[in-house]
Design a protein around this motif. Structure first.
Motif, short mmCIF file in Angstrom:
data_model
loop_
_atom_site.label_atom_id
_atom_site.label_comp_id
_atom_site.label_asym_id
_atom_site.label_seq_id
_atom_site.Cartn_x
_atom_site.Cartn_y
_atom_site.Cartn_z
N ILE A 220 1.22 -0.93 0.01
CA ILE A 220 0.60 -0.27 -0.06
C ILE A 220 0.78 1.70 0.11
N ASP A 221 2.31 1.48 0.85
CA ASP A 221 2.82 2.60 1.11
C ASP A 221 3.79 2.53 0.07
N LEU A 222 4.02 0.99 -1.13
CA LEU A 222 5.03 1.35 -2.10
C LEU A 222 3.82 2.10 -3.47
N ARG A 223 2.27 1.98 -3.50
CA ARG A 223 1.92 2.23 -4.29
C ARG A 223 1.87 3.94 -4.02
N THR A 224 2.01 4.44 -2.65
CA THR A 224 1.39 6.00 -2.92
C THR A 224 2.78 6.51 -2.44
N ASN A 225 3.35 5.70 -2.71
CA ASN A 225 5.33 6.54 -2.62
C ASN A 225 6.12 7.18 -1.49
N ARG A 226 5.36 6.12 -0.44
CA ARG A 226 5.73 6.48 1.19
C ARG A 226 6.77 5.73 1.14
N ILE A 227 7.20 4.54 0.48
CA ILE A 227 8.74 4.08 0.16
C ILE A 227 8.80 3.69 -1.16
N GLN A 228 10.37 3.92 -1.94
CA GLN A 228 10.00 3.58 -2.89
C GLN A 228 10.45 1.94 -3.87
N ALA A 229 10.92 1.32 -3.01
CA ALA A 229 11.12 -0.02 -2.99
C ALA A 229 10.75 -1.40 -2.45
N MET A 230 10.97 -2.97 -3.18
CA MET A 230 10.94 -3.33 -2.65
C MET A 230 10.49 -4.31 -2.75
N PHE A 231 11.29 -5.93 -2.70
CA PHE A 231 11.56 -6.98 -2.92
C PHE A 231 9.82 -8.14 -2.49
N SER A 232 9.12 -8.04 -2.99
CA SER A 232 8.09 -8.54 -2.79
C SER A 232 7.58 -10.30 -3.97
N ALA A 233 7.33 -10.62 -2.76
CA ALA A 233 6.51 -11.56 -3.71
C ALA A 233 5.85 -12.19 -5.08
N ALA A 234 5.69 -12.36 -5.32
CA ALA A 234 5.69 -12.98 -7.35
C ALA A 234 4.46 -12.53 -7.33
N GLN A 235 3.21 -13.31 -6.17
CA GLN A 235 1.97 -12.41 -6.23
C GLN A 235 1.64 -11.83 -6.43
N GLU A 236 2.72 -10.92 -4.95
CA GLU A 236 2.36 -9.40 -4.85
C GLU A 236 2.54 -8.55 -5.63
N ALA A 237 3.49 -8.63 -5.85
CA ALA A 237 4.02 -6.97 -6.67
C ALA A 237 3.47 -7.25 -8.05
N LEU A 238 3.08 -8.84 -8.61
CA LEU A 238 2.11 -8.61 -10.33
C LEU A 238 1.04 -7.68 -10.26
N PRO A 239 0.14 -7.03 -8.84
CA PRO A 239 -1.10 -6.36 -9.44
C PRO A 239 -0.50 -5.44 -9.80
N PRO A 240 0.12 -4.72 -8.56
CA PRO A 240 0.77 -2.92 -8.84
C PRO A 240 1.42 -2.89 -9.77
N MET A 241 2.80 -3.81 -10.65
CA MET A 241 3.03 -3.85 -12.01
C MET A 241 2.06 -4.07 -12.72
N ARG A 242 1.35 -4.39 -13.37
CA ARG A 242 0.11 -4.71 -13.91
C ARG A 242 -0.49 -3.07 -14.40
N ASP A 243 -0.67 -2.71 -13.23
CA ASP A 243 -1.78 -1.15 -12.83
C ASP A 243 -0.29 -0.82 -13.14
N GLY A 244 0.64 -0.29 -13.34
CA GLY A 244 1.54 0.15 -13.37
C GLY A 244 1.58 1.38 -12.19
N ALA A 245 1.07 0.40 -10.89
CA ALA A 245 1.80 2.03 -10.01
C ALA A 245 3.69 1.44 -9.64
N THR A 246 3.94 -0.12 -9.65
CA THR A 246 5.38 0.22 -9.85
C THR A 246 6.25 -0.93 -10.98
N ARG A 247 6.62 -0.67 -10.86
CA ARG A 247 8.02 -1.16 -12.59
C ARG A 247 8.46 -2.00 -11.90
N GLY A 248 8.57 -2.96 -12.46
CA GLY A 248 9.68 -4.55 -12.01
C GLY A 248 11.09 -4.21 -12.86
#
Length: 350
Positions: A220-248
């Motif tokens: 949630i905080d990565l989406r809102t730019n409170r934090i800027q980066a993270m190592f996430s489990a794939a199933q958690e990283a996929l949704p924000p990457m697909r909607d453009g909130a984060t970049r893999g």
């Protein structure tokens, strides 16, 4: 012992005499052992028969995580398929708590009869250095490896506004902006936190670790730019990457992930980098070899099930059929690797 055999043993013993090297006590011990040995054979035979017929009732598999999530899903699906192979139900029991030590300890202290097993994870390699007061203190001697279940990498992704598109660019940006990048994790000592610490040490960068209680609030905080980066489990990283909130940018394993084939490994930039979360099946110490073999065969049948392999791959999880030796090596190697990192970086639990 038959009467005839007993008479023959008695006659042989009567010819024995004690010389200077043999005391009366030793002679008596020998006599008793010879006379009693045949009486133990039926008990030994019953024990061997019991192992050979295992399992004769349902088997409990303990898991140190709550229901839900990929760890629970994989353990539950594998347990179900093992039950089919064994002809008895294999029931998953969620026993979360104390960084999985509740489940780990219960399994380590169970009778070594094969009816209580453990879906152990990377925490078995982490806890001895991070929280040495937790039991089992030495999983390598207090548990019996049976076989590997799965391994899954983490996705290194950043907020979409960060002007980086590769691991090398992220490292360069962090070096140009020391102490200004906030990296989230699902908690101090979690594998994705240790991936961050490994990344920070290998890259020589100064970033801020922000621990959360789980991956969801961190995202949630990565989406809102409170934090800027993270190592996430794939199933958690996929949704924000697909909607453009984060970049893999990359994956934490040495090999690419089937679900994200375009993302290169961090190791392409930092050679030798490898940080994954794994799961394996264990039993208590002294688990008889025939039970280990039978459980291992059932586990291999489950982890090579084509339907399950495909379903898990969609979640970024690679089922990894492997025997007891493979699991033993993984536990030993990662205990050394994570232990060294935890000590060098002076990581302490929250």
């Amino acid at each position: 012992m038959t009467d005839a055999l007993r008479r023959r043993v008695e006659a042989w013993l009567a010819t024995r005499h004690c010389d200077g090297n043999e005391s009366e006590d030793i002679a008596m011990t020998t006599r008793r052992a010879l006379l009693a040995a045949p009486l133990a054979l039926p008990a030994l035979a019953r024990g061997a028969a019991a192992q050979g017929s295992w399992p004769e009732r349902s088997v409990s598999v303990l898991l140190g995580y709550p229901p839900g999530g990929v760890t629970d899903f994989a353990a539950r699906a594998v347990s179900e398929r093992m039950g089919r192979a064994l002809g008895q139900s294999v029931v998953l029991e969620n026993r979360p708590g104390a960084a999985t030590a509740v489940a780990n300890t219960a399994a380590a202290q169970a009778r070594p009869d094969g009816y209580t097993l453990l879906m152990g994870t990377s925490t078995l390699a982490i806890n001895p250095a991070l929280q040495p007061s937790l039991t089992p203190r030495d999983p390598q001697t207090e548990l019996t490896p049976i076989g590997t279940v799965f391994r899954t990498a983490f996705v290194l992704h950043v907020h979409a506004s960060l002007p980086v598109r590769s691991t090398a660019e992220l490292i360069a940006y962090a070096k140009a902006n020391p102490g200004k990048l906030n990296f989230g994790s699902s908690g101090t000592g979690a594998v994705n936190h240790l991936c961050l610490e490994l990344f920070r040490a290998r890259a020589g960068i100064d970033v801020v670790h922000v621990p959360y209680r789980g991956g969801a609030p961190a995202l949630i905080d990565l989406r809102t730019n409170r934090i800027q980066a993270m190592f996430s489990a794939a199933q958690e990283a996929l949704p924000p990457m697909r909607d453009g909130a984060t970049r893999g940018l990359a994956v934490s394993s040495k090999e690419r992930m089937q679900v994200l084939p375009d993302l290169p490994p961090v190791a392409d930039t930092l050679p030798g980098f490898d940080g994954v979360f794994w799961q394996g099946l264990f039993g208590p110490a002294s688990l008889p070899a025939p039970i280990v073999a039978r459980a291992g065969a059932a586990l291999r049948e489950a982890t090579t099930d084509a339907t399950l392999v495909a379903r898990m791959a969609e979640q970024g999880v690679a089922l990894t059929p492997g025997d007891a030796d493979a699991l033993r090596r993984t536990l030993a190697e990662e205990t050394v690797m994570w232990g060294q990192l935890i000590r060098e970086q002076n990581i302490r639990p929250e």
